[in-house]
Design a protein around this motif. Structure first.
Motif, PDB file in Angstrom:
ATOM      1  N   LYS A 109       2.046 -57.602 -24.800  1.00 28.80           N
ATOM      2  CA  LYS A 109       1.342 -58.822 -25.188  1.00 28.80           C
ATOM      3  C   LYS A 109       0.126 -59.075 -24.294  1.00 28.80           C
ATOM      4  O   LYS A 109      -0.423 -60.156 -24.277  1.00 28.80           O
ATOM      5  N   GLN A 110      -0.278 -58.072 -23.549  1.00 28.15           N
ATOM      6  CA  GLN A 110      -1.405 -58.222 -22.622  1.00 28.15           C
ATOM      7  C   GLN A 110      -2.549 -57.305 -23.021  1.00 28.15           C
ATOM      8  O   GLN A 110      -2.349 -56.140 -23.339  1.00 28.15           O
ATOM      9  N   TRP A 111      -3.742 -57.845 -23.012  1.00 26.01           N
ATOM     10  CA  TRP A 111      -4.976 -57.087 -23.207  1.00 26.01           C
ATOM     11  C   TRP A 111      -5.331 -56.537 -21.830  1.00 26.01           C
ATOM     12  O   TRP A 111      -5.614 -57.288 -20.922  1.00 26.01           O
ATOM     13  N   THR A 112      -5.279 -55.240 -21.682  1.00 26.12           N
ATOM     14  CA  THR A 112      -5.435 -54.647 -20.353  1.00 26.12           C
ATOM     15  C   THR A 112      -6.850 -54.841 -19.816  1.00 26.12           C
ATOM     16  O   THR A 112      -7.798 -55.037 -20.570  1.00 26.12           O
ATOM     17  N   LYS A 113      -6.967 -54.738 -18.505  1.00 27.91           N
ATOM     18  CA  LYS A 113      -8.283 -54.848 -17.865  1.00 27.91           C
ATOM     19  C   LYS A 113      -9.210 -53.722 -18.328  1.00 27.91           C
ATOM     20  O   LYS A 113     -10.405 -53.926 -18.484  1.00 27.91           O
ATOM     21  N   THR A 114      -8.639 -52.541 -18.540  1.00 27.07           N
ATOM     22  CA  THR A 114      -9.447 -51.412 -19.025  1.00 27.07           C
ATOM     23  C   THR A 114      -9.992 -51.709 -20.411  1.00 27.07           C
ATOM     24  O   THR A 114     -11.180 -51.496 -20.682  1.00 27.07           O
ATOM     25  N   SER A 115      -9.144 -52.228 -21.297  1.00 28.93           N
ATOM     26  CA  SER A 115      -9.596 -52.581 -22.646  1.00 28.93           C
ATOM     27  C   SER A 115     -10.616 -53.708 -22.604  1.00 28.93           C
ATOM     28  O   SER A 115     -11.591 -53.699 -23.351  1.00 28.93           O
ATOM     29  N   GLU A 116     -10.401 -54.662 -21.723  1.00 25.58           N
ATOM     30  CA  GLU A 116     -11.351 -55.759 -21.583  1.00 25.58           C
ATOM     31  C   GLU A 116     -12.699 -55.248 -21.081  1.00 25.58           C
ATOM     32  O   GLU A 116     -13.753 -55.660 -21.578  1.00 25.58           O
TER      33      GLU A 116
END
Length: 161
Positions: A109-116
């Motif tokens: 349920k988390q948008w990763t820092k890499t994806s961000e």
């Protein structure tokens, strides 16, 4: 005409054909000059990026696998046939599809820092778009689109959404 034929036709017509069609109202150099003027007016911008351009980058950043890719492309296809989705930038649709696939398949349920970093969208921004995508999936039946995704792996994925 020559430029549009390069996008749509298998073979490009001969300039002399255009001259004959116009009843010899233009010369060959006038046709070429008009094509140049058209390109300069458009500033050589002949097409816009689609969600698929962004999808490749975001899937790579998310370390995707085959099922995730198929689900993402299915979700994007759902969005592309819906008029309401035109208000969103293609990059945001791609980010929402990747986030939805991660949540569905990985349970994350988390948008990763890499994806961000690669998408330039925060989790809150992506979640706002997901509300519209979720409404779209729940409110619409896409029989023709579903037919395109009848492979066993894809059929299993479509049943989870």
């Amino acid at each position: 005409m020559l430029l549009s034929c390069k996008y749509e036709e298998v073979t490009v017509p001969i300039v002399s054909d255009f001259i004959l069609i116009s009843d010899k109202a233009y010369t060959k150099s006038e046709v070429f000059d008009m094509e140049k003027e058209l390109m300069n007016t458009l500033e050589f911008n002949l097409s816009v990026p689609t969600p698929f351009v962004f999808m490749k980058r975001f899937l790579k950043a998310a370390r995707s696998y085959k099922e995730m890719e198929l689900l993402c492309f299915y979700l994007i296809d759902l969005c592309l046939v819906e008029y309401e989705m035109l208000k969103f930038p293609p990059s945001l649709l791609a980010a929402a599809a990747v986030f939805t696939a991660e949540c569905t398949l990985k349970g994350s349920k988390q948008w990763t820092k890499t994806s961000e970093f690669h998408s330039q969208y925060s989790q809150n921004h992506v979640l706002q778009d997901l509300l519209y995508v979720n409404e779209l999936i729940n409110a619409t039946h896409f029989s023709l689109l579903s037919y395109n995704y009848t492979e066993p792996v894809v059929t299993q994925l479509t049943e989870t959404t």
